[in-house]
Design a protein around this motif. Structure first.
Motif, PDB file in Angstrom:
ATOM      1  N   ALA A 128       0.827  -1.216   0.118  1.00  0.00           N
ATOM      2  CA  ALA A 128      -0.015   0.134  -0.033  1.00  0.00           C
ATOM      3  C   ALA A 128       0.610   1.308  -0.402  1.00  0.00           C
ATOM      4  O   ALA A 128       0.385   1.715  -0.415  1.00  0.00           O
ATOM      5  CB  ALA A 128      -0.965  -0.155   1.106  1.00  0.00           C
ATOM      6  N   THR A 145      -9.216   4.193  -4.612  1.00  0.00           N
ATOM      7  CA  THR A 145      -9.767   2.981  -4.462  1.00  0.00           C
ATOM      8  C   THR A 145      -9.326   2.167  -5.975  1.00  0.00           C
ATOM      9  O   THR A 145      -9.306   1.059  -6.480  1.00  0.00           O
ATOM     10  CB  THR A 145     -11.729   3.479  -4.927  1.00  0.00           C
ATOM     11  OG1 THR A 145     -11.977   3.529  -3.940  1.00  0.00           O
ATOM     12  CG2 THR A 145     -11.858   2.557  -5.324  1.00  0.00           C
ATOM     13  N   SER A 148      -6.239   0.679  -5.481  1.00  0.00           N
ATOM     14  CA  SER A 148      -6.455  -0.676  -4.673  1.00  0.00           C
ATOM     15  C   SER A 148      -6.235  -1.166  -5.845  1.00  0.00           C
ATOM     16  O   SER A 148      -5.770  -2.489  -5.574  1.00  0.00           O
ATOM     17  CB  SER A 148      -7.922  -0.568  -3.770  1.00  0.00           C
ATOM     18  OG  SER A 148      -9.142  -0.177  -4.673  1.00  0.00           O
ATOM     19  N   ARG A 152      -3.810  -4.276  -5.048  1.00  0.00           N
ATOM     20  CA  ARG A 152      -4.105  -5.580  -4.470  1.00  0.00           C
ATOM     21  C   ARG A 152      -3.288  -6.340  -5.485  1.00  0.00           C
ATOM     22  O   ARG A 152      -2.528  -7.446  -5.231  1.00  0.00           O
ATOM     23  CB  ARG A 152      -5.226  -5.380  -5.285  1.00  0.00           C
ATOM     24  CG  ARG A 152      -5.932  -6.865  -5.464  1.00  0.00           C
ATOM     25  CD  ARG A 152      -7.439  -7.187  -6.515  1.00  0.00           C
ATOM     26  NE  ARG A 152      -6.360  -7.280  -7.817  1.00  0.00           N
ATOM     27  CZ  ARG A 152      -7.034  -6.559  -8.862  1.00  0.00           C
ATOM     28  NH1 ARG A 152      -8.006  -5.741  -8.956  1.00  0.00           N
ATOM     29  NH2 ARG A 152      -6.469  -6.886 -10.290  1.00  0.00           N
ATOM     30  N   CYS A 159      -4.767  -3.956  -0.805  1.00  0.00           N
ATOM     31  CA  CYS A 159      -5.832  -2.635  -1.282  1.00  0.00           C
ATOM     32  C   CYS A 159      -6.607  -2.550  -0.687  1.00  0.00           C
ATOM     33  O   CYS A 159      -7.047  -1.560  -0.963  1.00  0.00           O
ATOM     34  CB  CYS A 159      -6.048  -3.907  -2.056  1.00  0.00           C
ATOM     35  SG  CYS A 159      -7.869  -5.225  -1.569  1.00  0.00           S
ATOM     36  N   ARG A 160      -6.919  -3.079   0.762  1.00  0.00           N
ATOM     37  CA  ARG A 160      -7.864  -2.394   1.654  1.00  0.00           C
ATOM     38  C   ARG A 160      -6.397  -1.315   2.965  1.00  0.00           C
ATOM     39  O   ARG A 160      -7.923  -0.863   3.795  1.00  0.00           O
ATOM     40  CB  ARG A 160      -8.124  -3.590   2.716  1.00  0.00           C
ATOM     41  CG  ARG A 160      -8.562  -4.364   2.013  1.00  0.00           C
ATOM     42  CD  ARG A 160      -9.496  -5.727   2.837  1.00  0.00           C
ATOM     43  NE  ARG A 160      -8.507  -6.112   3.668  1.00  0.00           N
ATOM     44  CZ  ARG A 160      -8.490  -7.815   3.778  1.00  0.00           C
ATOM     45  NH1 ARG A 160      -8.801  -7.966   2.701  1.00  0.00           N
ATOM     46  NH2 ARG A 160      -6.861  -7.719   4.831  1.00  0.00           N
ATOM     47  N   TRP A 169     -13.273  -5.395   0.841  1.00  0.00           N
ATOM     48  CA  TRP A 169     -12.118  -5.182  -0.876  1.00  0.00           C
ATOM     49  C   TRP A 169     -13.270  -6.063  -1.302  1.00  0.00           C
ATOM     50  O   TRP A 169     -13.655  -7.664  -1.135  1.00  0.00           O
ATOM     51  CB  TRP A 169     -11.483  -6.096  -0.392  1.00  0.00           C
ATOM     52  CG  TRP A 169     -10.423  -6.912  -1.806  1.00  0.00           C
ATOM     53  CD1 TRP A 169     -11.259  -6.905  -2.964  1.00  0.00           C
ATOM     54  CD2 TRP A 169      -9.934  -8.082  -1.586  1.00  0.00           C
ATOM     55  NE1 TRP A 169     -10.000  -7.036  -3.767  1.00  0.00           N
ATOM     56  CE2 TRP A 169      -9.443  -7.945  -3.058  1.00  0.00           C
ATOM     57  CE3 TRP A 169      -8.438  -8.723  -0.339  1.00  0.00           C
ATOM     58  CZ2 TRP A 169      -8.085  -9.148  -3.849  1.00  0.00           C
ATOM     59  CZ3 TRP A 169      -8.319  -9.295  -1.365  1.00  0.00           C
ATOM     60  CH2 TRP A 169      -7.586  -9.990  -2.978  1.00  0.00           C
TER      61      TRP A 169
END
Ligand code: DP6
Length: 355
Positions: A128, A145, A148, A152, A159-160, A169
């Motif tokens: 991240a 978003t 993400s 991911r 991604c979270r 997710w």
């Protein structure tokens, strides 16, 4: 001469509804949706600095000061390539005066402010922070978003960590993965009263990595198929409703059930995977007993704590702030501590709690 450099940091997140299984291992598309809480404090973060320069010969990466190879076609290389692609498409192709950073190599240095081997999700905060750092360097107009989708592909759970608070997710349905992204269910400010207590049961590296363990589960566990189809979709709805209603009793019930089912599918894998140890199971027993007493009508009838375990023996206990002192007292009473409990919140006055 212009210097192109950016630093950002990202925290760890701990899932309440667990991601365990991929339907596409290259794009990192999950077999089920998941939901986590992004930890909002300074203790568990990755901080990443990226620099682009025309004199750099190749992309290079240092993790906690040690250079790591960026394997061609690997997850790190994919994330860097995706971010360079976005720089070109969204910035350079639109503005001819923008420097051609997408053609420069990058040097990336990342630090975790917690022990990488402590069994905490360093890949989540790491990817991240890497994604956010390159996005800042490249001045991408993308939302968390949007980003993400890239984090991911570094590590699913990463991604979270690009969003704060309570984050879902979504499993998504598209083969491209374009709808398998992270969205905020509620910001941290919606329910600031929830705390996470991390109990490091063992700081040795885990035996079976998440990546290989979950694929073995996908290949061999019949229980996983039941979980994906018949359990997780309803739980995602129910826990989101509990979060929006600030209903800790329901949040705790679902969080503990999902941790237990995740460890059940690990056990249902062939050969079976055991992530929890005897201490982990004893912590479950202590919290279950604590909740049993709390649920008596004369004590208010509601759960006061929720445990959850990832791919290792360490416990994370979620609880409203009013219960934290009591829970720490229980844990230090039943589990002798290797080090004196430092009491960073001043919960126990000046004496602290030793064991
Ligand atoms: C148990 O995100 O580490 O923590 O996508 O292969 O990198 P990869 O796996 P990873 O798996 C995390 C699994 C988990 C549950 C969760 O965080 O949802």
């Amino acid at each position: 001469m212009a210097v192109y450099i950016a630093t950002t940091s990202a925290p760890v997140n701990i899932a309440c509804i667990k991601y365990w299984g991929k339907r596409d291992t290259k794009l990192i598309l999950p077999t089920n949706s998941s939901l986590s809480v992004t930890l909002d404090q300074d203790h568990l973060r990755s901080t990443t600095t990226s620099r682009a320069d025309p004199t750099f010969e190749k992309d290079r990466l240092w993790l906690n000061g040690i250079e790591e190879e960026i394997k061609s076609g690997g997850r790190m290389a994919t994330c860097i390539a995706e971010l360079k692609r976005l720089r070109k498409e969204l910035v350079e192709d639109k503005d001819a005066s923008a420097p051609a950073l997408s053609t420069f190599a990058v040097h990336i240095a990342s630090y975790n402010n917690f022990p990488t081997a402590a069994g905490l999700a360093s890949s989540a905060s790491g990817f991240a922070a890497l994604t956010a750092s390159l996005a800042a360097l490249y001045k991408l107009p993308s939302t968390p978003t949007d980003l993400s989708l890239i984090a991911r592909q570094g590590s699913g759970s990463a991604c979270r960590s690009l969003l704060g608070g309570f984050v879902a997710w979504n499993v998504g349905t598209l083969e491209s993965g374009a709808d398998s992204l992270a969205v905020q269910v509620a910001p941290e400010t919606h329910w600031p009263d929830i705390h996470a207590l991390i109990c490091v049961v063992s700081d040795t590296k885990k035996g079976t990595s998440s990546t290989s363990g979950m694929q073995r589960t996908v290949d061999t566990s019949p229980l996983l198929q039941h979980r994906i189809k018949h359990v997780v979709p309803q739980r995602m709805e129910d826990i989101s409703a509990a979060i929006l209603a600030r209903d800790f009793d329901r949040f705790a019930e679902i969080t503990m059930a999902d941790s237990n089912q995740f460890h059940a599918v690990a056990l249902d894998t062939s050969p079976p995977i055991f992530y929890m140890n005897d201490v982990s199971r004893s912590i479950i027993a202590v919290i279950e007993e604590y909740n049993r007493v709390a649920q008596l009508p004369e004590n208010g009838g509601k759960r006061k704590a929720a445990y959850t375990y990832d791919a290792g023996p360490n416990a994370v206990i979620y609880a409203p702030s009013a219960n934290i002192k009591e829970i720490i007292s229980l844990i230090v009473r039943y589990f002798p501590q290797q080090e004196t409990f430092k009491d960073p919140f001043g919960l126990f006055g000046t004496a602290g709690v030793g064991a």
